[in-house]
Design a protein around this motif. Structure first.
Motif, mmCIF file in Angstrom:
data_model
loop_
_atom_site.group_PDB
_atom_site.id
_atom_site.type_symbol
_atom_site.label_atom_id
_atom_site.label_comp_id
_atom_site.label_asym_id
_atom_site.label_seq_id
_atom_site.Cartn_x
_atom_site.Cartn_y
_atom_site.Cartn_z
ATOM 1 N N ASN A 135 17.467 41.525 14.367
ATOM 2 C CA ASN A 135 18.850 41.868 14.646
ATOM 3 C C ASN A 135 19.039 43.375 14.781
ATOM 4 O OD1 ASN A 135 19.359 42.931 11.837
ATOM 5 N ND2 ASN A 135 18.960 40.799 11.335
ATOM 6 N N SER A 136 20.213 43.715 15.263
ATOM 7 C CA SER A 136 20.639 45.118 15.380
ATOM 8 C C SER A 136 22.063 45.201 14.843
ATOM 9 C CB SER A 136 20.584 45.558 16.841
ATOM 10 O OG SER A 136 21.143 46.855 17.012
ATOM 11 N N THR A 137 22.417 46.341 14.247
ATOM 12 C CA THR A 137 23.756 46.499 13.674
ATOM 13 C C THR A 137 24.339 47.855 14.034
ATOM 14 O OG1 THR A 137 22.808 47.292 11.589
ATOM 15 C CG2 THR A 137 23.349 44.943 11.714
ATOM 16 N N TYR A 141 26.616 49.685 8.486
ATOM 17 C CA TYR A 141 25.330 49.214 7.972
ATOM 18 C C TYR A 141 24.170 50.177 8.238
ATOM 19 C CZ TYR A 141 21.672 46.056 6.455
ATOM 20 O OH TYR A 141 20.599 45.511 5.797
ATOM 21 N N PHE A 194 31.874 47.057 11.264
ATOM 22 C CA PHE A 194 30.569 46.372 11.242
ATOM 23 C C PHE A 194 30.434 45.456 12.451
ATOM 24 C CE2 PHE A 194 28.109 42.552 10.043
ATOM 25 C CZ PHE A 194 26.884 43.144 9.758
ATOM 26 N N MET A 195 29.294 45.595 13.132
ATOM 27 C CA MET A 195 28.962 44.710 14.248
ATOM 28 C C MET A 195 27.490 44.342 14.143
ATOM 29 S SD MET A 195 29.600 45.385 18.282
ATOM 30 C CE MET A 195 28.863 44.341 19.539
ATOM 31 N N PHE A 196 27.192 43.092 14.410
ATOM 32 C CA PHE A 196 25.855 42.528 14.197
ATOM 33 C C PHE A 196 25.443 41.785 15.456
ATOM 34 C CE2 PHE A 196 23.483 38.667 12.978
ATOM 35 C CZ PHE A 196 22.483 39.156 12.165
ATOM 36 N N LEU A 204 21.464 38.238 7.959
ATOM 37 C CA LEU A 204 21.222 39.645 7.650
ATOM 38 C C LEU A 204 20.606 39.670 6.271
ATOM 39 C CD1 LEU A 204 21.507 42.635 8.398
ATOM 40 C CD2 LEU A 204 23.781 42.600 7.373
ATOM 41 N N CYS A 223 28.354 39.153 16.019
ATOM 42 C CA CYS A 223 29.334 39.010 14.938
ATOM 43 C C CYS A 223 30.081 40.336 14.801
ATOM 44 C CB CYS A 223 28.658 38.667 13.607
ATOM 45 S SG CYS A 223 27.709 37.145 13.632
ATOM 46 N N VAL A 270 22.546 53.277 15.256
ATOM 47 C CA VAL A 270 22.245 51.859 15.467
ATOM 48 C C VAL A 270 21.030 51.499 14.626
ATOM 49 C CG1 VAL A 270 21.606 50.110 17.177
ATOM 50 C CG2 VAL A 270 23.105 51.995 17.842
#
Length: 321
Positions: A135-137, A141, A194-196, A204, A223, A270
């Motif tokens: 994943n990337s956030t 985060y 926050f973005m996922f 996560l 998300c 990121v």
């Protein structure tokens, strides 16, 4: 499964007795399994990518990532889109990708999978040319990750204590980022803490952010938190810890084949599989279907169609253009 040549890549920057014992045990297990493997050690974490790319150019047909998700992601990036196969020895703390593949977390079982496993092809995610397998956030985060590692390095704290302290500090600052998202023909304007973006599932660490079925081939999960205050962010975190975040009214879950993220900033922080990057927007996220060949146990839930190639919607070209 027969392998002609095997390389095991390790991040050997740790000088602890435990790390040395782990390497010695791994050497013994590889010998017992009948695998003639070269153990390649990066003496500093930043050198691992260079070592992985060098091994990918050598005549190894199996490259094994021995470590946590950051090590796995680094080796995967070096061989994605090639005919090399990735093996995983889950030597990290969370081992998200190993769990997704259905690998045994015990070292003996993971080594056995290198001998008995079967090959499947899975998707990788990519943001502005940087590959990620989990994943990337964006938002708070990446700052939490950077603060956690600083606390561990400066004060020698346990990973989970450092994470708790850095999370509390991040919630206190309540940093928000204004974004414009383009996906599936939609345009979304939002301000979020926050973005996922998920490549394989909505987890996560051990937190399941959506409690939905796995992502399909060529699909990203997105998300987004809409929390307007520190209190709202704290409520979202409590909901996530309790496994109820998917019911929250200020948390959205989307699926897409590609995503373009625009922001009124010159740089965005990121995180991609735990590595914190500074990237210039727009951020162009995409999937690379079936780009990574991996070894999984015979009993793994990942089947022959887990990473099958499909014709992705034409909207990807519009989003990436």
């Amino acid at each position: 499964m027969a392998h002609r040549t095997v390389a095991v890549l390790l991040n050997c920057s740790s000088r602890s007795n435990r790390a040395a014992q782990q390497r010695a045990r791994l050497e013994a297990l590889m010998k017992e399994s009948g695998l003639d493997a070269d153990l390649l050690c990066a003496e500093h974490g930043r050198l691992l990518g260079e070592l992985a790319r060098s091994a990918a150019r050598a005549p190894y047909d199996l490259l094994v990532a021995g470590g946590g998700d950051g090590t796995v992601s680094t080796v995967a990036a070096a061989i994605a889109g090639t005919d090399r196969t990735l093996g995983v020895l889950p030597l990290g703390t969370v081992n998200h990708f190993a769990k997704y593949l259905g690998l045994p977390l015990a070292l003996e079982g993971a080594v056995r999978t290198l001998v008995e496993g079967r090959r499947v092809q899975v998707d990788v995610g990519e943001v502005n040319g940087h590959v990620f397998v989990n994943n990337s956030t964006l938002g708070i985060y990446p700052g939490i990750v950077r603060a956690r590692e600083a606390l561990r390095e400066r004060r020698g704290l346990n990973r989970w204590i450092a994470l708790a302290l850095s999370t509390l500090a991040g919630l206190g600052r309540h940093e928000r980022v204004r974004l414009r998202l383009l996906l599936d023909g939609q345009e979304l304007q939002l301000s979020t803490p926050f973005m996922f973006i998920a490549n394989n599932d909505f987890k996560l660490g051990d937190l399941d952010l959506a409690r939905q079925g796995p992502l399909g081939p060529g699909e990203l999960g997105v998300c987004v938190a809409h929390a307007e205050s520190r209190r709202a962010s704290a409520r979202l975190l409590a909901s996530a810890l309790a496994g109820r975040i998917q019911r929250a009214s200020d948390f959205s879950v989307l699926r897409t084949s590609a995503l373009r993220v625009e922001a009124p900033r010159r740089r965005l922080r990121v995180a991609a599989d735990g590595e914190v990057l500074e990237l210039s927007p727009p951020l162009c996220y995409r999937t690379r279907p079936a780009a990574l060949r991996v070894l999984v146990p015979p009993s793994s839930r990942l089947g022959a169609g887990a990473g099958r190639r499909e014709d992705l919607p034409a909207r990807r070209a519009a989003l990436e253009g």
